[in-house]
Design an enzyme around this catalytic site. Sequence first.
Site, mmCIF file in Angstrom:
data_model
loop_
_atom_site.group_PDB
_atom_site.id
_atom_site.type_symbol
_atom_site.label_atom_id
_atom_site.label_comp_id
_atom_site.label_asym_id
_atom_site.label_seq_id
_atom_site.Cartn_x
_atom_site.Cartn_y
_atom_site.Cartn_z
ATOM 1 N N ASP A 21 0.822 -1.206 0.000
ATOM 2 C CA ASP A 21 0.000 0.000 0.000
ATOM 3 C C ASP A 21 0.857 1.257 0.000
ATOM 4 O O ASP A 21 1.935 1.282 0.592
ATOM 5 C CB ASP A 21 -0.897 -0.018 1.244
ATOM 6 N N ASN A 69 -10.296 -2.832 -6.699
ATOM 7 C CA ASN A 69 -9.454 -1.952 -7.521
ATOM 8 C C ASN A 69 -10.039 -1.707 -8.910
ATOM 9 O O ASN A 69 -9.664 -0.739 -9.585
ATOM 10 C CB ASN A 69 -8.043 -2.512 -7.657
#
Length: 246
Positions: A21, A69
């Site tokens: 991340d 995503n």
Amino acid sequence: MNFIEEIDTSKLPQHIAVIMDGNGRWAKGQGLMRVAGHKKGSKAVRETVEASAELGIRYLTLYTFSTENWNRPKIEVDTLMKLLVSSLKKEIKTLQDNDIALRAIGNLSSLPAKAQRELEEVIEKTRNNSRMTLTLALSYGAREELIKSVKEISLKVKKDLISPHLIDDAVIKEHLYTHDLPDVDLLIRTSGEQRISNFMLWQIAYAELYFTPVLWPDFTKEHLYEAIYNYQKRERRFGKTSEQIN
């Protein structure tokens, strides 16, 4: 502290999973487009993979692209898919040189055809490598995985292939994407966020969680060594008492 010198190689986590991340925030901090962060993040992937193999980690799973995503801006998704294809082509030599087998988990049929073909080719070429298994979680979501498993088991129950009262942990694991992988020992998340984000909910039941403020593009071998050192300082009890463990 030189963390690699402090690591006990006889007590390594067998399976490390990483939530990579912070690519977007790294790029924003540099005054760049988000995609620049993803490109820079590929260097951290290479370092982490190589360092894991060198240490003797048997299984490494990277949360590469989640089911959520797909909801990102189309230009970013398209760039990520192109980056996936180009990275697979470039990293095949690294995988072969380090005796690493590649595999993938997730709803792979949702990936663009070109990405699927490239992925299948690299998986096939590295199939017989045995030093470490590198798993890419692509179009992966733990809830989707569990729903898929429940549907498959329900269908087998309906066909009298499985008796409902015999359904246990082993039966459920058999129907997960990760049926041939051990449970996760150490879960690392970069960027300072402290959540799981729908990643391997079943497999991390007893994993040690390690959160670092380092953004993924800045994550180095030294950060990996620090995470493993931290892991080795913990007492894993699996529901037992310290006295029982000792």
